[in-house]
Design a protein around this motif. Structure first.
Motif, PDB file in Angstrom:
ATOM      1  N   TYR A 383       0.808  -1.221   0.000  1.00 53.90           N
ATOM      2  CA  TYR A 383       0.000   0.000   0.000  1.00 53.90           C
ATOM      3  C   TYR A 383       0.845   1.276   0.000  1.00 53.90           C
ATOM      4  N   CYS A 384       2.140   1.168   0.316  1.00 54.06           N
ATOM      5  CA  CYS A 384       2.918   2.381   0.571  1.00 54.06           C
ATOM      6  C   CYS A 384       3.193   3.152  -0.720  1.00 54.06           C
ATOM      7  N   SER A 385       3.447   4.453  -0.554  1.00 58.80           N
ATOM      8  CA  SER A 385       3.713   5.305  -1.708  1.00 58.80           C
ATOM      9  C   SER A 385       5.092   5.012  -2.279  1.00 58.80           C
ATOM     10  N   VAL A 386       5.297   5.418  -3.515  1.00 67.19           N
ATOM     11  CA  VAL A 386       6.566   5.163  -4.190  1.00 67.19           C
ATOM     12  C   VAL A 386       7.634   6.156  -3.767  1.00 67.19           C
ATOM     13  N   ASN A 387       7.242   7.455  -3.637  1.00 70.00           N
ATOM     14  CA  ASN A 387       8.271   8.465  -3.401  1.00 70.00           C
ATOM     15  C   ASN A 387       7.697   9.727  -2.773  1.00 70.00           C
ATOM     16  N   PHE A 388       6.631   9.604  -2.003  1.00 71.77           N
ATOM     17  CA  PHE A 388       5.999  10.799  -1.455  1.00 71.77           C
ATOM     18  C   PHE A 388       6.945  11.484  -0.472  1.00 71.77           C
TER      19      PHE A 388
END
Length: 412
Positions: A383-388
């Motif tokens: 679920y985590c963002s790629v590069n936020f």
């Protein structure tokens, strides 16, 4: 209430955490040794726990086919272990399809369980050998008929998700009367109406929700039989719970009652039965390790400290949205405790984990301390963002006790 420095401390009770509810002390020490010198935040996956949960479900529902929901945790060591155990797999996209095919899974062990899919993706899956598709709308049925002719289809009914920590109502499924009409349409289009599916909501605590959904399936089985269509499968979906803060009933209670519901409606001659566990299999296997970055007070008259961590909603803990999923959090410190507000590290005001639900942590917690979020094996890394804010994806390490080897893998 006493004061320590510039922080208020609730000193009426000591910090308590029932570690044995989640892991044995001896095993936890071995995992901490395994994690030594790793940079936080990171996820540790205890592969043995996934295998144990799979066996629990297999023992409780021996007549059911288990389709692991790949989206819950697509870690390849988990997938390889489940492949070796004979599991089938619920895929949500052609990207998960490609991953499973690359791992050597036969397409007849795959179910394209997403009801929202492009025509070209249906055609691609069909060309790769997939012949089992979920649906819940006229448009999707037509796309399947045109791009995957003759395929088996199962039809998702709408449920309200009552009793679930993470409800799935409204977006997926359709009213039984609409599904009845779609079933008839699918048969006319040359598809094979195979069965009915539902999802009672993720982390479902009310076992009775399965009773109502199974009864609805029986209604559709009977109604379509009168039109010459013999449905042959019930997909019970997911919903089996993981071990978060609030207690749940044992797996054997769920499986015993669900078996009773099936037999009450269908007798001893059950249709094919599928289950699609994701959270249930992977959730308990995860320990997310995070560092305390900052401890701050917003006002001298506010008794709650803000504790900021190096992981938050965008780093894998998105299911703290609306504080829906309440992860157990362990600190190695002991002594008097305090209520705190927990937040993540990003420059986004929604990156607050728990504010209404006040967690208790040791009053002498300090910046640089490690906290351990248990039951984080499902819907965290995936679920985590790629590069936020520039933060990289959450790393994961698989703890395979038999060989005690380390495999580092970045979220796909």
């Amino acid at each position: 209430m006493s004061k320590k420095g510039d922080r208020y401390v609730e000193s009426t009770k000591d910090f308590e955490f029932d570690l044995e509810r989640y892991i044995s002390e001896e095993r936890f020490q071995r995992i901490k040794t395994f994690c030594r010198d790793k940079e936080t935040p990171f996820l540790v996956i205890d592969l043995w726990k996934v295998a144990r949960k799979y066996q629990e479900l297999q023992d409780g529902l021996p007549f059911a086919k288990i389709y692991y929901a790949v989206k819950a945790n697509p870690n390849e060591q988990i997938l390889r272990m489940l492949i070796d155990k004979g599991a089938c797999f619920d895929i949500a996209s052609i990207h998960e399809l490609d991953q499973m095919l690359r791992l050597g899974v036969s397409p007849d062990r795959l179910s394209y369980g997403n009801t929202i899919k492009k025509a070209r993706d249906i055609a691609y899956a069909y060309q790769k050998g997939v012949r089992l598709f979920a649906t819940d709308s006229d448009s999707d049925v037509l796309k399947i008929a045109e791009n995957a002719p003759g395929s088996r289809v199962f039809f998702r009914i709408l449920t309200d998700g009552s009793g679930a920590d993470w409800p799935l109502s409204r977006k997926f499924g359709a009213h039984p009367d609409t599904i009845y009409r779609i079933i008839l349409s699918a048969a006319e289009l040359g598809l094979d109406p195979y069965g009915i599916s539902f999802h009672v909501g993720s982390q479902q605590r009310d076992i009775g929700q399965w009773d109502h959904a199974i009864a609805t399936c029986k209604y559709l089985f009977d109604a379509t039989r009168e039109q010459g269509i013999a449905l042959r499968m019930i997909n019970l979906g997911g919903g089996f719970p993981a071990n978060y803060r609030a207690p749940t009933l044992a797996t054997e209670v769920y499986t015993r009652e669900i078996t009773r519901f099936l037999q009450e409606d269908f007798g001893d001659n059950l249709p094919d039965v599928f289950v699609e566990p994701g959270r249930f299999l992977a959730g308990d296997a995860g320990i997310l390790v995070t560092e305390v970055v900052l401890i701050a007070k917003k006002s001298e008259f506010n008794q709650y400290n803000w504790v900021y961590l190096d992981v938050g909603k965008f780093g894998g803990l998105i299911e703290t949205l609306d504080e829906a999923i309440k992860y157990p959090i362990y600190s190695e410190r002991t002594g008097p405790c305090q209520h705190v507000i927990l937040a993540g590290p990003t420059c986004d005001s929604v990156d607050i984990l728990y504010e209404n639900e006040k967690y208790e942590l040791p009053a002498d917690i300090e910046e640089g301390d490690l906290l351990y979020f248990f039951t984080t094996g499902a819907y965290t890394q995936s679920y985590c963002s790629v590069n936020f804010n520039g933060f990289p994806p959450l790393k994961a390490y698989v703890f395979d006790e038999e060989e005690f080897r380390e495999k580092e893998c970045v979220a796909p």
